[in-house]
Enzyme design. Structure first.
Site, PDB file in Angstrom:
ATOM      1  CG  HIS A  38       1.824   0.828  -5.529  1.00 57.77           C
ATOM      2  ND1 HIS A  38       1.899   2.196  -5.626  1.00 57.77           N
ATOM      3  CD2 HIS A  38       1.536   0.575  -4.232  1.00 57.77           C
ATOM      4  CE1 HIS A  38       1.682   2.758  -4.450  1.00 57.77           C
ATOM      5  NE2 HIS A  38       1.460   1.775  -3.580  1.00 57.77           N
TER       6      HIS A  38
ATOM      7  CD  GLU B  85      -0.512   5.030   2.930  1.00 61.79           C
ATOM      8  OE1 GLU B  85       0.717   5.204   3.013  1.00 61.79           O
ATOM      9  OE2 GLU B  85      -1.059   4.504   1.916  1.00 61.79           O
TER      10      GLU B  85
ATOM     11  CG  ASP C 139       0.388  -0.622  -0.014  1.00 66.19           C
ATOM     12  OD1 ASP C 139       0.064  -0.246   1.123  1.00 66.19           O
ATOM     13  OD2 ASP C 139       0.926   0.124  -0.847  1.00 66.19           O
TER      14      ASP C 139
ATOM     15  CG  HIS D  64      -3.424   2.335   4.062  1.00 62.65           C
ATOM     16  ND1 HIS D  64      -3.793   2.040   2.760  1.00 62.65           N
ATOM     17  CD2 HIS D  64      -2.095   2.102   4.107  1.00 62.65           C
ATOM     18  CE1 HIS D  64      -2.739   1.652   2.066  1.00 62.65           C
ATOM     19  NE2 HIS D  64      -1.688   1.671   2.867  1.00 62.65           N
TER      20      HIS D  64
ATOM     21  CG  ASP E 177       1.544   0.912   4.840  1.00 60.18           C
ATOM     22  OD1 ASP E 177       1.206   0.015   4.044  1.00 60.18           O
ATOM     23  OD2 ASP E 177       1.338   2.122   4.634  1.00 60.18           O
TER      24      ASP E 177
END
Length: 338
Positions: free
Chosen positions: A311, A210, A178, A62, A231
């Site tokens: 994240h 995603e 990510d 993604h 991923d």
């Protein structure tokens, strides 16, 4: 610098919070087109790349990233916001960002705690970092809501944070590895396979949604029998992931991945001396999860380079990127005898 790292740097510099991915997808489309690779968009905006008329295996990653959206204009002209995806606010505090208006104008800003100066706010360090306690300081001479409205900024405009890319001692540090780390791997491999794609029933799927859970729910070729999701592999306490290896995901919060595909990936990693780990991710879902929930009748497996501090300010290593690429290549070669 390895080509895969240079590709990663290029795509990290193109803002692509979920919902605003057209620029990065256009960049990928042009890069692949220059190598003779055919592409097309799905109705929902994913980019498919393949030259074989009936692809059986789809490799998916993604392009969308975490980000934010303007929620409102505050009385002093600065901006309230809403997160896009699971943005870890303490990690993004103080980060520079770009506000992208619907008319195409761009403005700079900074994500801050409200009343951030410790010289007037003794509780600045104690406040919980959440949306209602934070705001985006706009880099424009504004004093009231009307000043900002005159600039053309309004609710619904996208906020893209700077990636802060750095490459040092083989490590890649940046926001949004990510999943742009995996996307760079896919592009690098596609460029290597360009001359063979007409005889390989393989398609590459660049997903745009995603991070909000539905990117992989639709748009695959009707001939698809297997989906290999690329991923990020999780690195942290309670898991085995390493930045210098490829992670093979046996299970995440959506359930186990396909037994035969996962076993084959493990066998190929061992056979080809590819550094790898097998892992279970407790708080994780992928485009494969979305595809299975949507009812697609194909097998799904999950791999990806190990990424630390997901994240937040993420980090991986060129060895993990190359291990991921080599495992995808080994799987294609084993499946189709090339």
């Amino acid at each position: 610098m390895e080509r895969v790292v240079e590709i990663l740097r290029e795509i990290l510099e193109i803002p692509s919070p979920t919902g605003y991915t057209r620029e990065v997808l256009s960049h990928i489309e042009k890069k692949l087109g220059g190598a003779g690779i055919k592409t097309r968009y799905t109705n929902k905006g994913a980019l498919l790349a393949y030259n074989h008329p009936e692809p059986e295996l789809v490799i998916a990653g993604h392009v969308d990233t975490l980000g934010a959206m303007v929620k409102g204009i505050l009385p002093d002209g600065h901006l309230s916001f809403t997160r896009i995806g699971g943005l870890l606010l303490p990690t993004f505090e103080g980060e520079y960002c770009t506000i992208i208006t619907r008319s195409g104008k761009r403005f700079r800003g900074t994500l801050l705690l409200r009343n951030p100066s410790v010289h007037v706010n003794r509780d600045a360090g104690k406040k919980e970092r959440k949306e209602e306690n934070m705001y985006i300081r706009l880099d424009a001479e504004v004093e009231k809501k009307e000043d900002t409205e005159k600039l053309g900024i309004r609710p619904g405009d996208f906020v893209a944070f700077d990636p802060k890319f750095e490459y040092v001692n083989g490590f890649v540090k940046a926001h949004f590895l990510d999943d742009k780390a995996s996307v760079a791997v896919m592009i690098d491999l596609l460029l290597e396979l360009a001359d063979e794609l007409e005889k390989l029933p393989v398609a590459f799927f660049f997903s745009p949604y995603e991070e909000v859970g539905h990117g992989g729910s639709a748009g695959y070729p009707s001939t698809t029998r297997e989906l290999l999701v690329v991923d990020m592999g999780v690195v942290g306490e309670g898991v085995y992931g390493k930045e210098t290896a490829v992670s093979i995901g046996a299970k995440d919060s959506s359930g186990p991945y396909d037994y035969e595909m996962t076993t084959k990936l493990i066998e190929l990693a061992e056979k080809n001396d590819i550094p790898y780990v097998v892992d279970v991710f407790p708080y994780y879902g992928s485009d494969g999860s979305a595809a299975l929930r949507a009812g697609w009748d194909f097998r799904v497996a999950l791999i990806g380079p190990g990424v630390h501090a997901s994240h937040g300010m993420e980090r991986t290593h060129v060895k993990g990127l190359l291990a991921t690429k080599e495992l995808i290549r080994a799987y294609i070669e084993d499946k189709f005898g090339v």
